[in-house]
Design a protein around this motif. Structure first.
Motif, PDB file in Angstrom:
ATOM      1  N   ILE A  98       0.559  -1.028  -0.048  1.00  0.00           N
ATOM      2  CA  ILE A  98       0.353  -0.431  -0.118  1.00  0.00           C
ATOM      3  C   ILE A  98       1.023   1.041  -0.120  1.00  0.00           C
ATOM      4  N   ALA A  99       2.090   1.217   0.460  1.00  0.00           N
ATOM      5  CA  ALA A  99       2.312   2.318   1.379  1.00  0.00           C
ATOM      6  C   ALA A  99       3.199   3.022  -0.095  1.00  0.00           C
ATOM      7  N   LEU A 100       4.237   1.249  -1.509  1.00  0.00           N
ATOM      8  CA  LEU A 100       4.252   1.819  -2.130  1.00  0.00           C
ATOM      9  C   LEU A 100       3.456   1.855  -3.442  1.00  0.00           C
ATOM     10  N   LEU A 101       2.123   1.448  -3.488  1.00  0.00           N
ATOM     11  CA  LEU A 101       1.242   2.240  -4.580  1.00  0.00           C
ATOM     12  C   LEU A 101       0.725   3.160  -4.119  1.00  0.00           C
ATOM     13  N   VAL A 102       1.078   4.240  -3.053  1.00  0.00           N
ATOM     14  CA  VAL A 102       1.153   5.673  -2.753  1.00  0.00           C
ATOM     15  C   VAL A 102       2.131   6.393  -2.918  1.00  0.00           C
ATOM     16  N   LEU A 169      -5.106  -0.547   6.050  1.00  0.00           N
ATOM     17  CA  LEU A 169      -5.127   1.272   4.616  1.00  0.00           C
ATOM     18  C   LEU A 169      -4.273   2.392   4.894  1.00  0.00           C
ATOM     19  N   ALA A 170      -4.510   2.327   6.398  1.00  0.00           N
ATOM     20  CA  ALA A 170      -4.146   4.026   6.752  1.00  0.00           C
ATOM     21  C   ALA A 170      -2.923   3.902   7.705  1.00  0.00           C
ATOM     22  N   ALA A 171      -2.416   3.072   7.831  1.00  0.00           N
ATOM     23  CA  ALA A 171      -0.962   2.787   7.855  1.00  0.00           C
ATOM     24  C   ALA A 171      -0.005   2.579   6.542  1.00  0.00           C
ATOM     25  N   GLY A 172      -0.087   1.907   6.184  1.00  0.00           N
ATOM     26  CA  GLY A 172       0.060   1.663   4.256  1.00  0.00           C
ATOM     27  C   GLY A 172       0.642   3.697   3.480  1.00  0.00           C
ATOM     28  N   PHE A 173      -0.989   3.995   3.672  1.00  0.00           N
ATOM     29  CA  PHE A 173      -1.106   5.410   3.383  1.00  0.00           C
ATOM     30  C   PHE A 173      -0.308   6.433   3.863  1.00  0.00           C
ATOM     31  N   VAL A 174      -0.303   6.329   4.859  1.00  0.00           N
ATOM     32  CA  VAL A 174       0.635   7.790   5.350  1.00  0.00           C
ATOM     33  C   VAL A 174       1.863   7.062   5.942  1.00  0.00           C
ATOM     34  N   MET A 175       2.718   5.763   5.380  1.00  0.00           N
ATOM     35  CA  MET A 175       3.844   5.457   4.759  1.00  0.00           C
ATOM     36  C   MET A 175       4.324   5.946   3.845  1.00  0.00           C
ATOM     37  N   GLY A 176       3.502   5.397   3.446  1.00  0.00           N
ATOM     38  CA  GLY A 176       3.655   5.770   1.662  1.00  0.00           C
ATOM     39  C   GLY A 176       3.935   7.422   1.218  1.00  0.00           C
ATOM     40  N   ILE A 177       3.029   8.209   2.246  1.00  0.00           N
ATOM     41  CA  ILE A 177       3.616  10.136   2.119  1.00  0.00           C
ATOM     42  C   ILE A 177       5.025   9.966   2.694  1.00  0.00           C
ATOM     43  N   MET A 178       5.155   9.061   3.969  1.00  0.00           N
ATOM     44  CA  MET A 178       6.570   9.189   4.526  1.00  0.00           C
ATOM     45  C   MET A 178       7.566   8.977   3.721  1.00  0.00           C
ATOM     46  N   ILE A 179       7.797   8.202   2.501  1.00  0.00           N
ATOM     47  CA  ILE A 179       8.755   7.830   2.075  1.00  0.00           C
ATOM     48  C   ILE A 179       8.416   8.911   0.708  1.00  0.00           C
ATOM     49  N   ILE A 180       7.365   8.991   0.298  1.00  0.00           N
ATOM     50  CA  ILE A 180       8.110  10.247  -1.217  1.00  0.00           C
ATOM     51  C   ILE A 180       9.396  11.134  -1.340  1.00  0.00           C
ATOM     52  N   PRO A 181       9.806  11.584  -0.089  1.00  0.00           N
ATOM     53  CA  PRO A 181      10.596  12.575  -0.547  1.00  0.00           C
ATOM     54  C   PRO A 181      12.007  11.589  -0.622  1.00  0.00           C
ATOM     55  N   THR A 182      12.164  10.412  -0.071  1.00  0.00           N
ATOM     56  CA  THR A 182      13.032   9.276  -0.495  1.00  0.00           C
ATOM     57  C   THR A 182      13.721   8.940  -1.507  1.00  0.00           C
ATOM     58  N   ILE A 183      12.402   8.528  -2.061  1.00  0.00           N
ATOM     59  CA  ILE A 183      12.230   8.782  -3.768  1.00  0.00           C
ATOM     60  C   ILE A 183      11.938   9.242  -4.263  1.00  0.00           C
ATOM     61  N   ALA A 184      11.326  10.575  -3.822  1.00  0.00           N
ATOM     62  CA  ALA A 184      11.534  12.150  -5.492  1.00  0.00           C
ATOM     63  C   ALA A 184      12.593  12.464  -5.502  1.00  0.00           C
ATOM     64  N   SER A 185      13.606  12.385  -4.102  1.00  0.00           N
ATOM     65  CA  SER A 185      15.035  13.379  -4.193  1.00  0.00           C
ATOM     66  C   SER A 185      15.667  12.679  -4.522  1.00  0.00           C
ATOM     67  N   LEU A 186      15.467  11.076  -4.620  1.00  0.00           N
ATOM     68  CA  LEU A 186      16.792  10.358  -5.121  1.00  0.00           C
ATOM     69  C   LEU A 186      16.617  10.270  -6.401  1.00  0.00           C
ATOM     70  N   ALA A 187      15.660  10.355  -7.484  1.00  0.00           N
ATOM     71  CA  ALA A 187      14.952   9.838  -8.742  1.00  0.00           C
ATOM     72  C   ALA A 187      14.939  11.785  -9.400  1.00  0.00           C
ATOM     73  N   GLU A 188      15.011  12.370  -9.303  1.00  0.00           N
ATOM     74  CA  GLU A 188      15.156  14.001  -8.734  1.00  0.00           C
ATOM     75  C   GLU A 188      16.452  14.159  -8.968  1.00  0.00           C
ATOM     76  N   SER A 234      12.915  -0.299   1.298  1.00  0.00           N
ATOM     77  CA  SER A 234      13.777  -1.217   2.189  1.00  0.00           C
ATOM     78  C   SER A 234      13.180   0.173   4.024  1.00  0.00           C
ATOM     79  N   ARG A 235      13.116   1.269   3.655  1.00  0.00           N
ATOM     80  CA  ARG A 235      12.569   2.312   4.560  1.00  0.00           C
ATOM     81  C   ARG A 235      11.137   1.726   5.071  1.00  0.00           C
TER      82      ARG A 235
END
Length: 316
Positions: A98-102, A169-188, A234-235
């Motif tokens: 769920i976190a990855l889908l977000v 669902l709620a845990a995965g959704f918020v976890m996805g929000i948490m790891i957005i900066p990790t994916i966005a920053s490194l990919a950018e 991993s996170r």
């Protein structure tokens, strides 16, 4: 005096023009610090393995490994005890998925925007704001999922009872929000490293900005993007507080994200702060679950290394 100075200074083009004037002690010190940093990471990994193997070995001397891997009932602290770890593995994978889908669509979308669409001024503003999310304590994310996201989902759920108080669902959704900066920053960063000449060549052939972003820059930066996603996974696998607060503490082998579940890290945290006697089988389950989580992460990282090497582009 002038002849002495002229003899010390090599003329441009002469063999001694680019030679060092003396030993560079600062450069040697930097090399030593870099080697020490590398050794610290390696020794930390070795220390984790050494700490996990003996208790996990004692646990598997008492519990059948096949029953541990394939069992569907996890109740190590009850009598009769049951050591089927699949409910913990299932809960971990459910929340991570769920976190990855977000995080993956939003993170990569933010990376494409910052790299290809935003001007320099906008990038300087939005990228630090995005990375602020990575500095928020995870316990805050956990209470945000429990007190804000879960009630919001319950209020807008179209049919049925909706999500339970504790749900994946709620845990995965918020976890996805948490790891957005990790994916966005490194990919950018990876997209920004693609040579400008590739973009200019595509624009010269009449490509639109979207075509350049998706068909030129994205494939060229694929190895870095894969590394960013793997780091985010991993996170997510290792996150504890969000799932411990929002997903619940009851092992549940279910494919319904609206139900409460317990992840591997949540069990380790809950059992680690309990009053289990040291050396007991219940206490050793902490190390067995930790060893399994370590192996899962190691296998995923090895696969990611192969993917990164396969799709890596080298530019001259």
């Amino acid at each position: 005096m002038s002849s002495t100075l002229s003899s010390r200074r090599a003329a441009p083009g002469s063999p001694g023009f680019l030679k060092r004037s003396g030993p560079r002690h600062g450069e040697k010190a930097v090399k030593v610090l870099l080697v020490a940093a590398s050794l610290v990471s390696v020794l930390t990994t070795v220390g984790i393995v050494i700490a996990l193997i003996p208790p996990a070995g004692e646990f598997f001397s008492k519990v059948d490994f096949g029953a541990f891997i394939t069992g569907t009932n996890w109740a190590p602290l009850f009598k009769p005890a049951s050591f089927g770890v699949l409910p913990l593995v299932g809960g971990t994978l459910m929340v991570t998925l769920i976190a990855l889908l977000v995080a993956v669509p939003l993170g990569l979308g933010a990376a494409v925007y910052l790299s290809e669409y935003a001007n320099r001024r906008v990038r300087k503003i939005f990228k630090p704001l995005l990375e602020v999310l990575a500095g928020i304590p995870t316990v805050v994310y956990g209470f945000f999922a429990l007190k804000a996201i879960t009630p919001a989902l319950q209020s807008i759920w179209p049919a049925g009872d909706g999500p339970q108080i504790f749900n994946a669902l709620a845990a995965g959704f918020v976890m996805g929000i948490m790891i957005i900066p990790t994916i966005a920053s490194l990919a950018e960063d990876s997209m920004s490293a693609v040579p400008r000449a590739l973009r200019d060549g595509a624009f010269a052939l009449g490509s639109s900005r979207m075509q350049v972003s998706t068909r030129v820059v994205f494939p060229a930066a694929l190895s870095g993007i894969v590394a960013a996603v793997v780091l985010g996974v991993s996170r997510a696998l290792g996150e504890t507080m969000i799932v411990a607060i929002a997903a619940g503490g009851q092992p549940n082998l279910s494919f319904n994200p609206l139900e409460g579940m317990q992840t591997m890290t949540a069990f380790i945290a809950a059992a680690g702060i309990g009053d289990l006697p040291t050396g007991s089988t219940g206490y050793q389950t902490i190390f067995a679950v930790g060893a399994l989580l370590f192996v899962m992460t190691l296998v995923m990282n090895l696969l990611s290394v192969r993917l990164v090497r396969k799709y890596r582009e080298v530019y001259e």
